[in-house]
Design a protein around this motif. Structure first.
Motif, PDB file in Angstrom:
ATOM      1  N   PHE A   1       0.850  -1.191   0.000  1.00 10.11           N
ATOM      2  CA  PHE A   1       0.000   0.000   0.000  1.00 10.11           C
ATOM      3  C   PHE A   1       0.888   1.243   0.000  1.00 10.11           C
ATOM      4  O   PHE A   1       2.068   1.176   0.341  1.00 10.11           O
ATOM      5  N   TRP A   2       0.293   2.357  -0.349  1.00 13.58           N
ATOM      6  CA  TRP A   2       1.058   3.613  -0.334  1.00 13.58           C
ATOM      7  C   TRP A   2       0.109   4.765  -0.081  1.00 13.58           C
ATOM      8  O   TRP A   2      -1.103   4.646  -0.252  1.00 13.58           O
TER       9      TRP A   2
ATOM     10  N   LYS B   1       3.170   7.363  -4.812  1.00 13.41           N
ATOM     11  CA  LYS B   1       2.812   6.512  -5.935  1.00 13.41           C
ATOM     12  C   LYS B   1       3.994   6.195  -6.876  1.00 13.41           C
ATOM     13  O   LYS B   1       4.211   5.035  -7.229  1.00 13.41           O
TER      14      LYS B   1
ATOM     15  N   LEU C   1      -1.681  -1.561  -6.229  1.00 13.53           N
ATOM     16  CA  LEU C   1      -2.952  -1.637  -6.956  1.00 13.53           C
ATOM     17  C   LEU C   1      -2.820  -1.331  -8.455  1.00 13.53           C
ATOM     18  O   LEU C   1      -3.545  -1.890  -9.283  1.00 13.53           O
ATOM     19  N   GLU C   2      -1.886  -0.468  -8.808  1.00 14.55           N
ATOM     20  CA  GLU C   2      -1.712  -0.113 -10.229  1.00 14.55           C
ATOM     21  C   GLU C   2      -1.142  -1.258 -11.064  1.00 14.55           C
ATOM     22  O   GLU C   2      -1.031  -1.134 -12.272  1.00 14.55           O
TER      23      GLU C   2
ATOM     24  N   SER D   1      -9.965  -0.098  -3.989  1.00 10.12           N
ATOM     25  CA  SER D   1      -9.075  -0.178  -2.826  1.00 10.12           C
ATOM     26  C   SER D   1      -9.674  -1.072  -1.743  1.00 10.12           C
ATOM     27  O   SER D   1      -8.949  -1.775  -1.037  1.00 10.12           O
TER      28      SER D   1
ATOM     29  N   PHE E   1      -8.988  -4.549  -2.828  1.00  9.08           N
ATOM     30  CA  PHE E   1      -7.544  -4.808  -2.750  1.00  9.08           C
ATOM     31  C   PHE E   1      -7.120  -5.081  -1.305  1.00  9.08           C
ATOM     32  O   PHE E   1      -6.359  -6.015  -1.030  1.00  9.08           O
TER      33      PHE E   1
ATOM     34  N   THR F   1      -7.114  10.538   3.157  1.00 10.44           N
ATOM     35  CA  THR F   1      -6.668   9.750   1.993  1.00 10.44           C
ATOM     36  C   THR F   1      -7.425   8.424   1.860  1.00 10.44           C
ATOM     37  O   THR F   1      -8.087   7.976   2.802  1.00 10.44           O
TER      38      THR F   1
ATOM     39  N   GLU G   1      -8.549   1.660   3.186  1.00 13.82           N
ATOM     40  CA  GLU G   1      -7.700   0.470   3.284  1.00 13.82           C
ATOM     41  C   GLU G   1      -7.337   0.072   4.705  1.00 13.82           C
ATOM     42  O   GLU G   1      -7.444  -1.103   5.063  1.00 13.82           O
TER      43      GLU G   1
END
Ligand code: N1C
Length: 252
Positions: free
Chosen positions: A86-87, A91, A106-107, A153, A156, A180, A186
């Protein structure tokens, strides 16, 4: 002579259109999706259809998260769930770190990669997809991209297991920012005992492992999950990005 000149003009126009011509939103979607389609079980025509259904011909401020349920069901994740990363506000750094590694942000999943960086919305009374004149991220809560990222998200974080990593930005005062996606979605979905530990990685600058902001993260974390925090230099992260043979856990 006139014929030759006309042919030259047509040729130049075609070349310009090919080199400068941008893909439409749908073409971009299908192009990105097709990279996943060949090796796996995904059907991009069906996925596009499920995607469109979520927002087309609807008020672009009234798209709830669950509008994307059937899209998420049509493109299930197939990554290694124990390699989840996660971030928040990091990114590009994370993209570089996981490139050529089997660790997954996720990307790197189908839907995450297809919609990364794109804006879209529909309008009442139209069957089209628009990329201009769409609500901004903060303009209304239920806008198409925001609800999409919230929904994806959620999925995920739900599949994450074992030991997960979170890369945060040490150059800001609140690396764990309550507004965020990581904080609103998340962190609450990472469940114990499915997930055993969360390791925060931060390049210490304005913030480090002792920052107040990280205390808030620690208390937001579901009970039972072991919390770790590691400070790492930017140089070490860069080195690790260029050396994908080093297992990511050895980067900090
Ligand atoms: O709000 P954030 O970051 O904390 O969201 C990051 C968090 C990650 O762990 C991802 O799993 O949420 C997920 N995520 C994305 O993967 C993603 N890709 C692109 C959330 N948002 C994502 N985007 C876009 O970045 C999205 O359009 C939104 O505008 C930003 C959120 O970035 P952030 O605030 O730095």
């Amino acid at each position: 002579v006139t014929v030759v000149i006309s042919l030259v003009i047509v040729f130049v126009a075609v070349v310009l259109e090919i080199t400068l011509g941008k893909r439409t939103f749908k073409q971009e979607f299908e192009y990105r999706c097709s990279k996943f389609e060949s090796s796996k079980k995904y059907n991009c025509t069906e996925i596009w259809h499920e995607f469109e259904k979520a927002y087309v011909n609807r008020d672009p401020c009234k798209i709830p998260m669950n509008a994307y349920d059937s899209l998420v069901a049509a493109a299930p994740f197939e990554h290694a769930y124990n390699k989840t990363l996660f971030w928040s506000k990091t990114k590009n750094l994370v993209r570089d770190l996981t490139k050529n590694r089997d660790d997954v942000n996720l990307e790197k999943t189908l839907l995450g990669s297809v919609l990364d960086g794109l804006t879209w919305c529909g309008k009442m009374g139209s069957s089209e997809t628009f990329t201009k004149g769409c609500p901004e991220w903060n303009e209304c809560v239920n806008n198409p991209p925001r609800s999409f990222w919230n929904r994806l998200s959620t999925a995920f974080a739900d599949v994450a297991c074992e030991d997960v990593t979170l890369i945060l930005d040490g150059s800001i005062d609140t690396p764990f920012n309550p507004s965020t996606t990581f904080a609103t979605i998340e962190v609450k979905r990472i469940k114990y005992p499915k997930v055993k530990s969360l390791t925060v990685v931060i390049v210490p600058q304005k913030s480090n492992c002792n920052s107040e902001s990280l205390k808030a993260l620690k208390s937001a974390l579901v009970q039972g999950i072991t919390y770790n925090c590691k400070e790492v230099t930017e140089a070490k992260i860069k080195k690790c990005s260029s050396d994908p043979k080093t297992p990511i856990g050895k980067c900090w």
